[in-house]
Each structure stands twice: as C-alpha cells, then as structure tokens.
Design an enzyme around this catalytic site. Structure first.
Site, short mmCIF file in Angstrom:
data_model
loop_
_atom_site.label_atom_id
_atom_site.label_comp_id
_atom_site.label_asym_id
_atom_site.label_seq_id
_atom_site.Cartn_x
_atom_site.Cartn_y
_atom_site.Cartn_z
CG HIS A 75 105.89 45.86 10.24
ND1 HIS A 75 106.51 45.16 11.27
CD2 HIS A 75 106.85 46.03 9.31
CE1 HIS A 75 107.76 44.92 10.96
NE2 HIS A 75 108.00 45.44 9.77
CG ASP A 110 104.87 43.49 13.83
OD1 ASP A 110 104.12 43.32 12.86
OD2 ASP A 110 106.01 44.01 13.74
CB SER A 148 110.21 43.34 9.05
OG SER A 148 110.70 44.54 9.59
#
Length: 263
Positions: A65, A122, A215
């Site tokens: 992402h 992801d 992230s």
C-alpha cells in the site's frame, strides 16, 4: 531532475514529512543508535511515506500500500537514525523497479472499497539502482525459516506518528515491544478480514503499537524478521485492537523468486 530532488532533500537537512499513509509507533522509545541497521526510510521524491527492510544489498521489502503511480520518484535512505538530519552513516539510493505482490488488491489504494476489506498480500519489493554498502549502520536481515511463536515478544520500529490521533512523526527512529497474539484477537476487533497471511501483534490493554507512517517497517520476534507493518486501528493502539502485520513466512518463496528473476 533526480539530482534536483536529492539536492532539495539534502538542503532541508534530510526528508520532508508526507501526509498520513496507513500505519505508526505509539508508546515506544528511541531505538539505540544503529540497533536496527536493516530499517529503511522509503520516500516518494523527498517525502517520507513508509518504512522498509533491507533484505539484500540490492533489495528492500516494504508494504504494497506504499506503492505510488510514479515509481520513478521512489527512493530510499539507509543507515539513518534521525529522519530529518544529515548523518555520516546514511546512504541514499534510487529505486529502479517496484514489485508489488501480484495478489494484493491495488484498488484498496483508492480508499473507496466497501467493507469488509481484504488487505492480504500487503508487501512489495523494491530493486535498488545501486547496491547498498554494508556497514555497521546498514545491514540486511534474513527472511524467516519457520513460523513465529504465539506469545513471543516482538520489536517493531519506525518513524510513524508518536501520537494516536494527531499525525506527529519523530526525528529519532522509534522502537516498541509488543506481543504476538492469536489472529482471533484481531478478527474480533475489525470488520476488515484477518487472514492466515497476517499476524496480530500488540497489547490487549492498548497504549503501545504501530501507527501512521510505520507501514512497511519490520517486526522482529525472538530476533527473527517475521512481519511487515500493514494496518491497524484508528486512533492507533486502542485497547483490544492490536496491529496487523504481513506474515512473511507465507511469502518467502515469492520474495526469493522475484529477487532471483530480477538480478
């Protein structure tokens, strides 16, 4: 153009902060200098967007992402302890190519998907334009060879927000100790799907965990790289709402194959 962007980043003393992306560290502490030599700052132009992990002098692993449409502007800083300051240990590299996992749902990036969302797979590999120089401050970390153990104490690191609701990123790389929990804990906490390619990690009482900006950063359990920061609660580190990480043992074949086919 790339020289101009790099010049601007250096003239600003390092890196600009980007708008919130998806995940950050709450309730942590300043990491000991060079204690996380595999930790990478991933940028788009001179904007910090995500963390990453150095797997090999030529390869960085991060979250899918964190992908952007203009991948020619992706670049990384390695060997940094302070995000916004020049450091002799720091190395800058451009990304020559990005490899998001083929089964990651890229439409999630539009943020207009009906619930429940499935954020599985992801992860993304970044091929560096020039190999990193291995030093005390820049070292790769191995992929896992076995399943992580429930109840393990894990270490997450990142430059994500240090406050749960307001996006406030630190200069110093932050570390936090959190527990590896059963996936059922996360399944109960979220409407989003929690699958067997994810790890559920945090503290049931809240107050500690990853948040926006973390992230793509590493999760180290019992000294082994087991996860990549993916998603979690808003506000961050809420009670009974652990963070969700990509479970790397499920992806070692894809990672190794992708690296081997793109030497």
């Amino acid at each position: 153009m790339r020289f101009l962007i790099l010049f601007l980043a250096l003239s600003l003393g390092g890196i600009d902060a980007a708008p919130p992306v998806q995940s950050r560290i709450i309730g942590g502490f300043k990491c000991k200098k060079n204690s996380q030599p595999w930790h990478v700052a991933v940028l788009r132009s001179n904007k910090y967007i995500c963390g990453g992990v150095l797997l090999d002098p030529n390869w960085v692993l991060t979250a899918a992402h964190c992908y952007g449409n203009d991948t020619s502007q992706h670049n990384v800083w390695l060997g940094k302890n302070k995000l916004f300051q020049r450091e002799p240990s720091a190395q800058h590299r451009w990304v020559s190519k990005s490899f998001p996992h083929p089964d990651y749902n890229m439409s999630l990036l539009n943020d207009h998907i009906p619930h429940p969302e499935d954020k599985s797979n992801d992860l993304m590999l970044l091929r560096l334009s020039k190999p990193a120089d291995i030093t005390d401050a820049v070292k790769p970390i191995d992929l896992p060879t076995e399943e992580p153990k429930l109840g393990s104490t894990c270490l997450a690191s990142g430059w994500g927000s240090i406050t749960p609701t307001k996006y406030q990123i630190p200069n110093d790389l932050q570390c936090v100790f959190i527990k590896l929990l059963p996936n059922e804990n996360c399944a109960k906490a979220y409407v989003h799907k929690v699958t067997d390619v994810m790890l559920c990690v945090g503290e049931t009482g809240g107050g500690k965990g990853t948040c926006k900006g973390d992230s793509g950063g590493p999760l180290i359990c019992d000294g082994v790289l087991h996860g990549i920061t993916s998603w979690g609660s808003i506000p961050c580190a809420k009670p009974n709402a652990p963070g969700v990480f990509t479970k790397l043992i499920k992806f070692t074949s894809w990672i190794k194959d992708t690296m081997a086919k793109n030497p």
